[in-house]
Design an enzyme around this catalytic site. Sequence first.
Site, PDB file in Angstrom:
ATOM      1  N   ARG A  77     -49.141 -25.616  18.726  1.00  0.00           N
ATOM      2  CA  ARG A  77     -49.568 -24.208  18.643  1.00  0.00           C
ATOM      3  C   ARG A  77     -51.087 -24.084  18.571  1.00  0.00           C
ATOM      4  O   ARG A  77     -51.633 -23.014  18.792  1.00  0.00           O
ATOM      5  CB  ARG A  77     -48.960 -23.546  17.389  1.00  0.00           C
ATOM      6  CG  ARG A  77     -47.474 -23.361  17.467  1.00  0.00           C
ATOM      7  CD  ARG A  77     -46.898 -22.917  16.146  1.00  0.00           C
ATOM      8  NE  ARG A  77     -46.908 -23.993  15.160  1.00  0.00           N
ATOM      9  CZ  ARG A  77     -46.294 -23.939  13.979  1.00  0.00           C
ATOM     10  NH1 ARG A  77     -45.633 -22.853  13.635  1.00  0.00           N
ATOM     11  NH2 ARG A  77     -46.326 -24.955  13.143  1.00  0.00           N
ATOM     12  N   TYR A 158     -29.396 -21.074  27.721  1.00  0.00           N
ATOM     13  CA  TYR A 158     -29.480 -19.649  27.343  1.00  0.00           C
ATOM     14  C   TYR A 158     -30.837 -19.046  27.703  1.00  0.00           C
ATOM     15  O   TYR A 158     -31.104 -17.905  27.381  1.00  0.00           O
ATOM     16  CB  TYR A 158     -29.065 -19.400  25.888  1.00  0.00           C
ATOM     17  CG  TYR A 158     -29.812 -20.114  24.786  1.00  0.00           C
ATOM     18  CD1 TYR A 158     -31.191 -19.963  24.608  1.00  0.00           C
ATOM     19  CD2 TYR A 158     -29.121 -20.904  23.870  1.00  0.00           C
ATOM     20  CE1 TYR A 158     -31.861 -20.588  23.573  1.00  0.00           C
ATOM     21  CE2 TYR A 158     -29.783 -21.535  22.820  1.00  0.00           C
ATOM     22  CZ  TYR A 158     -31.161 -21.374  22.686  1.00  0.00           C
ATOM     23  OH  TYR A 158     -31.834 -21.981  21.660  1.00  0.00           O
TER      24      TYR A 158
END
Length: 295
Positions: A77, A158
Amino acid sequence: MNMENKQSMLRDGALDGKVIVVTGGGTGLGRSMAEAFLRLGAHVCITSRKMDVLETAAKEMEKATGGKVLPVACDVRDWKAVDHLVEEVTREFGQVDGLVNNAAGNFISPTERLSGKAFETIIGIVLMGTVNCTLAFGKHWIAKGEKNKTVLNITTTYAWTGSGYVVPSACAKAGVLALTRSLAVEWAKYGIRTNAIAPGPFPTKGAWQRLLPGELVEKFDMAKRVPLGRVGEHHELTDLASYLISPYSSYVNGEVVTIDGGEWLKGAGQFNMLEMVEPGMWDSIERMVRGTKGS
Ligand code: HXC
Ligand code: NAP
């Protein structure tokens, strides 16, 4: 899973001279992929937040394969940390040929229980982490004019169906899918291929603890969701990853390969629930259906 007894689909030395970075490479599927690349002759850099986990994994993998592993602590991040990762790995090995964006964060929760920070955390690791690494290594390759590079993103099925109870992950993985297909076209001119793998259920401690905690693991037997009747074995995924990261897949670009034993299609096909009909009932069902002729 014991890779030692599994022969790779690719020939020995198929990744000789290649340097591959695997994010989240100290545990689970990342570790299995890193070990498979080492067995095929690559040098590997594994990265995640926990240096102790990385160092132990690096030592064990070097011992098992005779290859060279560089562990680098890096929170994907953090843009500066990712820049530092590029410096470290290029200083050690002189070049990088492949990047596997595998690091992820996930947990199950009804969406209305989540804070904005919870969304930010998962999207930060999965989508922004993949963006940060891809951008940092991509810029490096483009600036140096280096070609024949590969980015391999680990997404999920998904990403295109969506899924309740893991909504931040579904949003983030959908972004990774869009990134994969977009850059496959835009960066092909720089000699960078971008592909993805969408795994179905492959047992790992990290995923199972967060997605099937406690008694959920018995209640929701993942194998029962899969037409092939079982969960995946790590070597099945590492063979695919080795192919996609290797020059053997040099004309594959922008592809997302599903490896899930047919799981997501079983959920999608409207009449797949007829699987539950006892075989002996089909004679009477057929008679009823034929009996409607002309009515
Ligand atoms: C609700 C939760 C929560 C939970 C965390 N949060 N867990 N909210 N239910 N169970 C909230 C926190 O309260 C906080 O928000 C915010 O999320 C950030 O949590 P932190 O604990 O501070 O984050 P951090 O320390 O960065 O840890 C990240 C993590 C953790 C994702 C929560 O689980 C982790 O480190 N995971 C890494 C490995 C991993 O997840 N592997 C599984 C990948 S499996 P507030 O507002 O309270 O501050 C995978 C499989 C996909 O992706 C498909 C499978 C078939
Ligand atoms: P895992 O072992 O928990 O792997 C996740 C890895 O990501 C860990 O090594 C973790 O290490 C690292 N990570 C988390 N946050 C990070 C951060 N901010 N910066 C850097 N690294 C970070 O789980 P896994 O099952 O092997 O999952 C691997 C990949 O497969 C993921 O992309 C996952 O979505 C995907 N996937 C898995 C399955 C499955 O059934 N297992 C199915 C579909 C997709 P640290 O905690 O040390 O940072």
